[in-house]
Design an enzyme around this catalytic site. Structure first.
Site: not given
Lengths: 389, 389
Positions: B105, B107, B112, B121, B178, B180, B212, B216, B219, B232, B236, B332, B346
């Site tokens: 997977d 990113y 995203h 962060r 997610e 994708e 996906d 959260r 994770q 995760k 899937t 995503t 998001e």
């Protein structure tokens, strides 16, 4: 003929001029399981063994494994094997013993995780906050698991060398090893239903040694925020012959006390394996001089904080299923002494303290270096670094 | 009978009372490829199609794919199909279309990654330093990839709730989606030899939509330092019917300019797909009231920074091999507008800005919620959250 041997290990081999099939390594010999089954000498059909992987046999479960194992031991001890069912181990070509389904690698040795933390995050607590609460792990690449003896091409990769203005794509300059145990899953579990920690062993067929080759420069640059990827995925080597759990149970001993006490789904007396492990290294120059590999690490499989059962319970705690052929790495096994460090990262303190090897200095692996992992009751894992194309 | 349809999509289905076999979805119908091959109507043997996965067909490569595809289009357009080779799509049970080898997977959507960085962060630059230099990715669990329509059991997991003294093991409170694209690899590559970016397309059979699913809370607690794992790996979902690249080439358009210019091994004009994508959601209450799912996200597959070819070149840049059945997630896909955010993380800004759904408030998924991913020329992916056991 009689074959005195304590351990019987399962693999796949290709006898000269024949198709690949299952075999059992016993001392200096390999028994052809397809041939033994065809002659009615095993309590299972030939179709389980006349394939290029052990997966069909692994899927059958402990009862079949134990019946076959007991019968094989009788045959080996009785010394009454038809001549055309036995080959000299030195003359057979072992292949990857099973098709790897998913490969998960844990990070379960306290000393290794502490050393890695000190090296990479010297300003922080060496252990991440979750480390004593759960067995940290990640998924590796199943498609690049290779059998012992497979040459390892030095990987290229993207990394940022100190003093450079930008990252580059180059042959890795920090190719490393990781000394690990690998658990081979036999019977699957149901998707959606966690495997309770007290039933985790039921799924385990046996153990191999595992070398989780790592390119530290690639790993360092790529790893935030999603973890190791190309720094690991170029190759993972495992032993050609799987030692069944059956033959390892008497080496199970209680592991270190866990503090804090794990959550219920992980709670059990953690059992580890009392198996001596070692890493030996032979440079191209040593090989040219006809010298044998030199031991550079000696430790014990006891140096694992989270047990195999706890790893399996955690791995399935979200309902993820086990499949036949899943491979679960323990994570690098390091003990408290410097001589017990299971990776060159730790042994050379990321290059700051190179070690001596027969007059040469080493931090990471050079082209031509041959690495051999060995362990009590386990089949060796060897691999030689060949130059990038 | 004639079947007017622009797209022909490949999958595996089980006709009532028969063994699973390959089929092609064309509009409201499914063509039985095993039956068509048996009747000599396809330029490939029945043995490629009378299996419970497409892998044997995928392994054959573009020439065979194109010949079969052209012939199928003739058959569909010509309207001259034997009646017992065609089934109504609504009456067949589609299965997972291929055995997933490795699942990677990425990113690769700038919006995203930027949103995720801002949320998780907030004190740092939202993009990690490597993000514009390489397609960041990680390995997921191949064994828990499921076909559209499979119920998703709310995963349990270990996480640390705000205000609690210690982590707990509980049903996840932040189950997310997610949105994708998934690339399905057909032909393998050699271990030890990178796939050049300009040859990456040769290995691609086609595309599916991919959800996906993510927990959260799990994770967040597990992810340092080795990346996402149990947050995760519980499931899937992918579409039941693969759209061959063949039928998507006319939707390829240049992607956004890349700055800095990628290193040589990644350098190419990045091409993306001009395909509208959407996410719809129906709560249990809405289903009870007989209401249809409501669209909550609408974006475009153009919103990907690193192209499929660049992802494949990167994935193999260290010599890792591709295998038939490898599945590669785009990451995503989110666009610049709020309505284009491809995850609830998001969309609800990690729960700080819940959205409204037919009078209910939503941050993350509730039991009974049904999620449907849709996209131009691609087969829907649906899944309903069922309670933890």
């Amino acid at each position: 003929m009689g074959i005195p041997s304590r351990t019987l290990q399962y693999g796949i081999f290709r006898p000269h001029g024949h198709a690949a099939r299952a075999g059992v390594a016993a001392g200096e010999h390999v028994l052809d399981l397809a041939a033994l089954a065809r002659e009615g000498l095993l309590p299972a059909g030939e179709e389980l063994f006349s394939r290029p992987s052990l997966n069909a046999f692994l899927a059958r479960g402990r009862e079949v494994w134990q019946e076959c194992h007991a019968r094989l031991r009788e045959l080996v001890d009785g010394g009454d094997l038809p001549v055309d069912t036995v080959f000299p181990l030195a003359e057979v070509e072992p292949l990857l013993p099973f098709e790897v389904a998913d490969y998960v690698d844990f990070y379960s040795s306290l000393e290794h995780a502490t050393n890695a933390g000190r090296i990479f995050r010297p300003q922080d607590d060496p252990l991440p906050p979750n480390w004593r609460h759960l067995p940290v792990g990640y998924h590796g690449r199943a498609g690049t698991v290779v059998v012992s003896g497979t040459p390892i091409v030095r990987p290229c990769g993207q990394f940022w060398r100190q003093g450079q203005a930008a990252p580059e794509y180059l042959p890795s300059e920090r190719v490393d090893i990781e000394l690990e145990l690998g658990v081979v899953i036999g019977t699957p579990s149901e998707h959606g239903t966690p495997v309770p920690v007290e039933r985790a062993l039921e799924h385990v067929f046996g153990l191999v040694l595992l070398n989780d080759w790592s390119a530290r420069d690639v790993q360092g640059w790529e790893t935030v925020p999603l973890g190791p990827f190309l720094g690991k995925s170029f190759a993972t080597s495992i032993g050609a012959w799987i030692t069944p759990l059956e033959d390892l149970m008497e080496r199970r001993v209680p592991g270190a006390a866990q503090d804090p006490q794990p959550l219920d789904y992980l709670r059990t007396e953690p059992m580890v394996f009392d198996l001596d492990l070692s890493v030996s290294l032979r440079s191209a120059a040593m090989a040219e001089r006809g010298e044998p590999p030199r031991e550079i690490v000696r430790t014990s499989a006891r140096n694992v904080y989270w047990s195999m059962e706890q790893q399996i319970a955690h791995l399935t705690a979200n309902g993820a299923s086990l499949r036949t052929g899943d491979l679960i790495g323990s994570g690098t096994i390091s003990g408290p002494e410097r001589s017990e460090r299971g990776s060159l990262l730790e042994l050379s303190w990321n290059g700051e303290e190179p070690f001596e090897l027969d007059g040469e200095r080493r931090s990471y692996l050079q082209d031509g270096d041959e690495v051999i992992l060995s362990g009590d009751l386990l089949s060796d894992v060897s691999g030689r670094i060949v130059p990038s194309h």
